[in-house]
Design an enzyme around this catalytic site. Structure first.
Site, PDB file in Angstrom:
ATOM      1  N   LYS A  19      52.293 -16.809  15.208  1.00 41.03           N
ATOM      2  CA  LYS A  19      50.847 -16.902  15.429  1.00 41.03           C
ATOM      3  C   LYS A  19      50.236 -17.978  14.523  1.00 41.03           C
ATOM      4  O   LYS A  19      49.489 -18.836  15.003  1.00 41.03           O
ATOM      5  CB  LYS A  19      50.228 -15.524  15.153  1.00 41.03           C
ATOM      6  CG  LYS A  19      48.749 -15.427  15.410  1.00 41.03           C
ATOM      7  CD  LYS A  19      48.339 -14.002  15.748  1.00 41.03           C
ATOM      8  CE  LYS A  19      48.268 -13.069  14.556  1.00 41.03           C
ATOM      9  NZ  LYS A  19      47.155 -13.371  13.643  1.00 41.03           N
ATOM     10  N   ARG A 120      34.242  -9.247   8.825  1.00 41.01           N
ATOM     11  CA  ARG A 120      35.205  -9.723   7.816  1.00 41.01           C
ATOM     12  C   ARG A 120      34.568 -10.799   6.927  1.00 41.01           C
ATOM     13  O   ARG A 120      33.746 -11.576   7.384  1.00 41.01           O
ATOM     14  CB  ARG A 120      36.485 -10.226   8.519  1.00 41.01           C
ATOM     15  CG  ARG A 120      37.197  -9.074   9.221  1.00 41.01           C
ATOM     16  CD  ARG A 120      38.441  -9.504   9.921  1.00 41.01           C
ATOM     17  NE  ARG A 120      39.468  -9.967   8.999  1.00 41.01           N
ATOM     18  CZ  ARG A 120      40.608 -10.529   9.379  1.00 41.01           C
ATOM     19  NH1 ARG A 120      40.870 -10.696  10.668  1.00 41.01           N
ATOM     20  NH2 ARG A 120      41.488 -10.925   8.486  1.00 41.01           N
ATOM     21  N   GLN A 167      44.229 -18.754   4.670  1.00 38.10           N
ATOM     22  CA  GLN A 167      43.075 -19.156   5.483  1.00 38.10           C
ATOM     23  C   GLN A 167      42.057 -19.905   4.636  1.00 38.10           C
ATOM     24  O   GLN A 167      41.489 -20.905   5.082  1.00 38.10           O
ATOM     25  CB  GLN A 167      42.467 -17.921   6.153  1.00 38.10           C
ATOM     26  CG  GLN A 167      43.435 -17.314   7.178  1.00 38.10           C
ATOM     27  CD  GLN A 167      42.926 -16.040   7.804  1.00 38.10           C
ATOM     28  OE1 GLN A 167      41.886 -15.511   7.431  1.00 38.10           O
ATOM     29  NE2 GLN A 167      43.672 -15.523   8.773  1.00 38.10           N
ATOM     30  N   ASP A 314      51.037  -9.162   6.134  1.00 37.52           N
ATOM     31  CA  ASP A 314      50.849  -8.672   7.507  1.00 37.52           C
ATOM     32  C   ASP A 314      51.917  -7.646   7.908  1.00 37.52           C
ATOM     33  O   ASP A 314      51.805  -7.006   8.951  1.00 37.52           O
ATOM     34  CB  ASP A 314      50.879  -9.841   8.504  1.00 37.52           C
ATOM     35  CG  ASP A 314      49.646 -10.735   8.362  1.00 37.52           C
ATOM     36  OD1 ASP A 314      48.662 -10.300   7.734  1.00 37.52           O
ATOM     37  OD2 ASP A 314      49.673 -11.859   8.887  1.00 37.52           O
ATOM     38  N   ARG A 345      43.342  -1.869   6.329  1.00 36.63           N
ATOM     39  CA  ARG A 345      44.713  -1.386   6.549  1.00 36.63           C
ATOM     40  C   ARG A 345      45.201  -0.430   5.466  1.00 36.63           C
ATOM     41  O   ARG A 345      46.266   0.182   5.652  1.00 36.63           O
ATOM     42  CB  ARG A 345      45.676  -2.566   6.725  1.00 36.63           C
ATOM     43  CG  ARG A 345      45.522  -3.217   8.086  1.00 36.63           C
ATOM     44  CD  ARG A 345      46.588  -4.236   8.381  1.00 36.63           C
ATOM     45  NE  ARG A 345      46.357  -4.836   9.684  1.00 36.63           N
ATOM     46  CZ  ARG A 345      46.735  -6.061  10.029  1.00 36.63           C
ATOM     47  NH1 ARG A 345      47.381  -6.832   9.150  1.00 36.63           N
ATOM     48  NH2 ARG A 345      46.486  -6.521  11.244  1.00 36.63           N
ATOM     49  N   ARG A 387      48.427  -4.546  14.694  1.00 37.03           N
ATOM     50  CA  ARG A 387      49.589  -4.166  13.876  1.00 37.03           C
ATOM     51  C   ARG A 387      49.615  -2.662  13.589  1.00 37.03           C
ATOM     52  O   ARG A 387      50.681  -2.093  13.359  1.00 37.03           O
ATOM     53  CB  ARG A 387      49.613  -4.982  12.584  1.00 37.03           C
ATOM     54  CG  ARG A 387      49.730  -6.483  12.869  1.00 37.03           C
ATOM     55  CD  ARG A 387      50.268  -7.267  11.699  1.00 37.03           C
ATOM     56  NE  ARG A 387      49.881  -8.665  11.775  1.00 37.03           N
ATOM     57  CZ  ARG A 387      50.468  -9.580  12.555  1.00 37.03           C
ATOM     58  NH1 ARG A 387      51.474  -9.244  13.329  1.00 37.03           N
ATOM     59  NH2 ARG A 387      50.032 -10.827  12.552  1.00 37.03           N
TER      60      ARG A 387
HETATM   61  C1  S3P Z   1      47.002 -16.180   8.063  1.00 38.77           C
HETATM   62  C2  S3P Z   1      46.801 -15.848   6.754  1.00 38.77           C
HETATM   63  C3  S3P Z   1      46.738 -14.466   6.242  1.00 38.77           C
HETATM   64  C4  S3P Z   1      47.281 -13.480   7.266  1.00 38.77           C
HETATM   65  C5  S3P Z   1      46.751 -13.751   8.641  1.00 38.77           C
HETATM   66  C6  S3P Z   1      47.174 -15.137   9.100  1.00 38.77           C
HETATM   67  C7  S3P Z   1      47.063 -17.599   8.451  1.00 38.77           C
HETATM   68  O1  S3P Z   1      45.387 -14.122   5.969  1.00 38.77           O
HETATM   69  O2  S3P Z   1      46.986 -12.154   6.879  1.00 38.77           O
HETATM   70  O3  S3P Z   1      47.247 -12.793   9.562  1.00 38.77           O
HETATM   71  O4  S3P Z   1      47.517 -17.907   9.576  1.00 38.77           O
HETATM   72  O5  S3P Z   1      46.659 -18.439   7.652  1.00 38.77           O
HETATM   73  P1  S3P Z   1      44.668 -14.500   4.572  1.00 38.77           P
HETATM   74  O6  S3P Z   1      44.507 -15.960   4.506  1.00 38.77           O
HETATM   75  O7  S3P Z   1      43.350 -13.779   4.638  1.00 38.77           O
HETATM   76  O8  S3P Z   1      45.556 -13.956   3.497  1.00 38.77           O
END
Ligand code: S3P
Length: 428
Positions: A19, A120, A167, A314, A345, A387
């Site tokens: 993803k 969020r 992110q 995750d 979660r 999930r």
């Molecule tokens: C992701 C970063 C993670 C992860 C999310 C996907 C990404 O989140 O939990 O499912 O693709 O950069 P965070 O950046 O909030 O840790």
């Protein structure tokens, strides 16, 4: 979804594409010069949201068709003002990363998402982007979506992120592409590094040293062929199932084993699972292997904390099921970030496990799971979190009696075809 106790899980099955990498391939493809061809793209709802947002920004995108997406890149300054709101659906990655890109655009845009995403936290991303010069307004003083962005001339920053979040890091790096000069981002622990790897693969000027990444603004990107590895976060549910059901012997080929994502492999091995990595190779700047899992007896409880947490954040719902079936106590600490995922979660994992009769305690930053109690099939609710639904399905495979999961359709967010894959590897 109705789940009955499983027979041994056997044979070979693939899982859909990663993803995180699928999102990034569309985004960098859109900003690159020339075409980007993405193979094994995840056709889950989250990644379709990313395609739809970039379509509204004037990017021509074909597919997904048989796993292939073609993005006609528009170059760094080729996006156009959308005439409607951009909808990221359930996808935090879409919203947070696109905020970085929109901050660098000389036009106005608005992003929103579904009910979960609108709750969020976004200040972790809008904060540094505003420091770079973007104008962003949103609910609760800019902390929640919908968010309105007037981008433009950005200045580079040296940003120390208080959370290990890919992110946040990626949003600042993507904004950094549009800034004049070098942007730095550091984080307390290494989070997943797909953005850095892919920026490098697309020809950006990017350097990593320890927990700090730097990108030089106005680096030109060139369209590439990206072969997306299988998603370790999806494979994790099958790995846990095969590690728990006696007689299982399962191979999942072509899984991404990037060390910033592979914490689940380390922890399952430490718990005593029979896992081997075969045919290790590199594809498009990402390490890949075939994962072979066989039942190797009862698992034992472990403590998971610190730098391992971002490497399996995750996978905690899947890991929690393994912990409930294991002998002894599993303690998951330093994982307060679980509270701001697609659901809280810490609460939803605890609630699901309790439905199956497991003994769980919620901690402020994690979970305490007292393993070894026999699990009983249950009627449970996904709480709209993909999930959580899949964790309940795996628990249902090892529990006594039937399990019913309400709201299981959210599994399509990341793992379309999950139920079919589970049926196939059980031969029923
Ligand atoms: C992701 C970063 C993670 C992860 C999310 C996907 C990404 O989140 O939990 O499912 O693709 O950069 P965070 O950046 O909030 O840790």
């Amino acid at each position: 979804m109705h789940v009955a106790p499983a027979g041994a899980l056997q044979g070979t099955t693939t899982v859909p594409g990663d993803k995180s990498i699928s999102h990034r391939a569309v985004m960098l493809g859109a900003l690159a010069e020339g075409d980007t061809v993405i193979e094994n793209f995840l056709p889950g709802e989250d990644c379709l949201s990313t395609i739809s947002c970039f379509g509204k920004l004037g990017v021509e995108i074909q597919g997904p068709e048989h796993g292939r997406v073609i993005v006609r890149g528009r170059g760094l300054s080729g996006l156009s003002e959308p005439d409607d709101i951009l909808d990221a659906g359930n996808s935090g990655t879409t919203m947070r990363l696109i905020l970085g890109i929109l901050s660098g655009q000389p036009f106005f845009s608005v992003v929103t998402g579904d009910r979960s995403l609108r709750q969020r936290p976004m200040a972790r991303v809008t904060g540094p982007l505003v420091q770079m010069g973007a104008h962003i307004r949103g609910r609760q003083g800019g902390r929640l979506a919908p968010l309105a962005i007037q981008g433009g001339c950005l200045k580079p920053i040296d940003y120390g992120s208080p959370v290990a979040s890919a992110q946040v890091k990626s949003a600042v790096l993507l904004a950094g592409l549009f800034a004049d000069g070098v942007t730095y981002v550091s984080e307390p622990h290494r989070s997943r590094d797909h953005t850095e790897r892919m920026l490098n693969y697309f020809g950006a000027n990017i350097k990593v040293s320890g927990n700090t990444v730097q990108v030089t603004g106005q680096s030109r990107l060139k369209g590439q062929r990206v072969c997306v590895p299988g998603d370790i976060s999806s494979a994790a549910f099958l790995m846990v199932a095969a590690a728990l059901v006696p007689g299982s012997d399962l191979t999942i080929p072509g899984i991404g084993i990037n060390p910033t994502r592979s914490g689940i492999l380390d922890v399952l091995l430490e718990m005593g699972a029979g896992i081997e990595l075969l045919n290790k190779r590199e594809e498009g700047g990402e390490p890949v292997a075939d994962v072979h899992v066989r039942y190797a007896g009862k698992l034992s409880g472990v403590t998971v904390a610190g730098e391992t947490i971002p490497r399996l954040i995750d996978e905690v719902p899947a890991l929690a099921v393994a912990a409930a079936a294991a002998d002894g106590t599993t303690r998951i600490k330093d994982a307060g970030e679980l509270k701001v995922k697609e659901s809280d979660r810490i609460a939803t994992v605890a609630a699901i496990l309790r439905r199956f009769g497991a003994a769980v305690e919620e901690l402020p930053d994690g979970l305490l799971i007292m393993g070894g109690r026999p699990l009983q099939g249950a009627i449970c609710d996904s709480q709209g979190d993909h999930r959580i639904a899949m964790a309940a399905a795996i628990a249902g495979l090892v529990a006594k009696g039937e399990t019913v999961i309400r709201g299981a359709e959210c599994i399509n967010v990341s793992f379309p075809g999950f139920a079919v894959v589970l049926k196939n590897i059980q031969g029923k």
